[in-house]
Design an enzyme around this catalytic site. Structure first.
Site, short mmCIF file in Angstrom:
data_model
loop_
_atom_site.label_atom_id
_atom_site.label_comp_id
_atom_site.label_asym_id
_atom_site.label_seq_id
_atom_site.Cartn_x
_atom_site.Cartn_y
_atom_site.Cartn_z
N ASP A 81 16.67 56.08 47.79
CA ASP A 81 17.42 57.53 46.14
C ASP A 81 16.57 58.37 46.26
O ASP A 81 15.43 59.16 47.10
CB ASP A 81 16.81 56.64 45.16
N LYS B 114 27.95 65.04 31.08
CA LYS B 114 26.69 64.52 29.61
C LYS B 114 25.59 65.79 29.97
O LYS B 114 24.72 65.17 31.17
CB LYS B 114 26.75 63.82 29.12
N ASP C 117 27.17 63.67 42.20
CA ASP C 117 27.91 63.16 40.46
C ASP C 117 28.06 64.35 40.05
O ASP C 117 27.03 64.60 39.49
CB ASP C 117 27.47 61.88 40.70
N THR D 28 34.27 66.41 54.28
CA THR D 28 33.60 65.00 53.38
C THR D 28 35.26 64.65 53.47
O THR D 28 36.09 64.74 53.00
CB THR D 28 32.18 65.41 52.96
N GLU D 29 34.42 63.02 52.66
CA GLU D 29 36.09 61.94 52.34
C GLU D 29 36.19 62.68 51.56
O GLU D 29 37.40 62.51 50.98
CB GLU D 29 35.16 60.67 53.38
N TYR D 30 34.99 62.94 50.73
CA TYR D 30 35.81 63.60 48.66
C TYR D 30 36.26 65.05 49.28
O TYR D 30 37.67 65.34 48.12
CB TYR D 30 34.42 63.78 48.56
N GLU D 31 36.39 65.33 50.35
CA GLU D 31 37.11 66.84 50.29
C GLU D 31 37.85 67.07 50.74
O GLU D 31 39.36 67.35 50.34
CB GLU D 31 35.80 67.34 51.26
N1 SAM Z 1 28.89 63.22 49.98
C1 SAM Z 1 29.40 62.65 50.14
C2 SAM Z 1 31.11 63.16 50.63
O1 SAM Z 1 31.35 64.67 50.04
O2 SAM Z 1 32.65 62.81 50.52
C3 SAM Z 1 29.79 61.62 49.04
C4 SAM Z 1 30.49 62.32 47.78
S1 SAM Z 1 30.05 60.12 46.37
C5 SAM Z 1 30.99 61.15 45.25
C6 SAM Z 1 28.28 60.81 45.81
C7 SAM Z 1 27.53 60.46 46.39
O3 SAM Z 1 26.17 60.28 46.63
C8 SAM Z 1 27.42 57.87 46.30
O4 SAM Z 1 27.76 58.36 47.24
C9 SAM Z 1 26.21 58.31 45.74
O5 SAM Z 1 25.48 57.21 45.55
C10 SAM Z 1 25.11 59.05 46.72
N2 SAM Z 1 24.70 59.57 45.28
C11 SAM Z 1 24.89 59.56 44.50
N3 SAM Z 1 23.55 60.29 43.52
C12 SAM Z 1 22.12 59.52 44.88
C13 SAM Z 1 20.82 59.73 44.50
N4 SAM Z 1 20.23 59.68 43.73
N5 SAM Z 1 20.00 59.65 46.18
C14 SAM Z 1 20.65 59.41 46.93
N6 SAM Z 1 22.00 58.84 46.78
C15 SAM Z 1 22.80 59.37 45.91
#
Ligand code: SAM
Length: 213
Positions: free
Chosen positions: A96, A122, A118, A191-194
């Site tokens: 984390d 909120k 993310d 990135t995959e989301y991009e």
């Molecule tokens: N960076 C990647 C992309 O751009 O495709 C993934 C984006 S995805 C929306 C966000 C990722 O961040 C998720 O896999 C989530 O599990 C991870 N994540 C969110 N908060 C985190 C934290 N506090 N520590 C580690 N990973 C985290």
């Protein structure tokens, strides 16, 4: 990131200690030894399935990259991409980001990437956003003086929030783009989301922010 829980993911990750570093606090202050060189270290927080760092580590063999992802089932997908590659400059932590001060010493990192984190829209969840000032305080402690954060998102609200958070913290902003893919930027690794969002025609926001030196 929504992904079903994969039974045994944690054990599978343990099979590859050269790629997924367990107990990273053991290496606090000595990551250069882990990589066996003096090259700069760049970290992506919330790395997801690792596509960005797989691309970056190929493009920049003289930079060491570390991806931090808290969900083992997600990180397993990153491992599947890299386990058969010869990529000594790429490691992952199944941790984390909130614990990041346990893993790195003051000034041990040169740069941090935050990609499509993310948004936690909120207000009561503000402290969970990876660009919240509480996280910036931690990042500042482990980055070199004048270290940079490179940030990308599809989310306009999170982008505006993050620009305010960076500048409110006294960081300077550089290369701000409100439409990355039409900005002519060179060397962008998706990135995959991009990839997913830009295929849908959504614009990508990007900025670089720099701590005081
Ligand atoms: N960076 C990647 C992309 O751009 O495709 C993934 C984006 S995805 C929306 C966000 C990722 O961040 C998720 O896999 C989530 O599990 C991870 N994540 C969110 N908060 C985190 C934290 N506090 N520590 C580690 N990973 C985290």
């Amino acid at each position: 990131m929504r992904l079903r829980n994969i039974p045994g993911a944690k054990d599978e990750l343990k099979q590859y200690p050269n790629i997924v570093v367990h107990d990273p606090s053991q290496h606090k202050g000595s990551w250069k030894k882990v990589f066996n060189n003096e090259n700069p270290i760049h970290v992506e927080v919330g790395t997801g399935k690792g596509q960005f760092l797989v691309g970056m580590s190929e493009l920049h063999p003289h930079i060491n990259f570390i991806g931090i992802e808290k969900y083992d089932s997600v990180l397993l997908r990153a491992l599947e991409q890299v386990k058969d590659l010869d990529r000594p400059n790429l490691k992952f932590l199944n941790e984390d980001v909130a614990d990041i001060l346990n893993f790195f010493n003051k000034g041990e990192l040169e740069r941090l990437f935050i990609n499509f984190t993310d948004p936690w829209p909120k207000n009561r969840h503000e402290k969970r956003r990876l660009t919240y000032k509480g996280f910036l305080e931690m990042y500042e402690q482990i980055l070199v003086d004048g270290g940079e954060i490179h940030f990308k998102t599809d989310n306009q609200g999170l982008f505006e929030y993050s620009l305010e958070s960076f500048s409110g913290y006294g960081m300077t902003l550089h290369n701000v783009s409100l439409d990355l893919h039409r900005s002519g930027i060179k060397g962008n690794v998706m990135t995959e989301y991009e990839r997913k969002f830009s295929r849908k025609g959504m614009r990508i926001y990007r900025c670089e922010s720099k701590f005081r030196s």
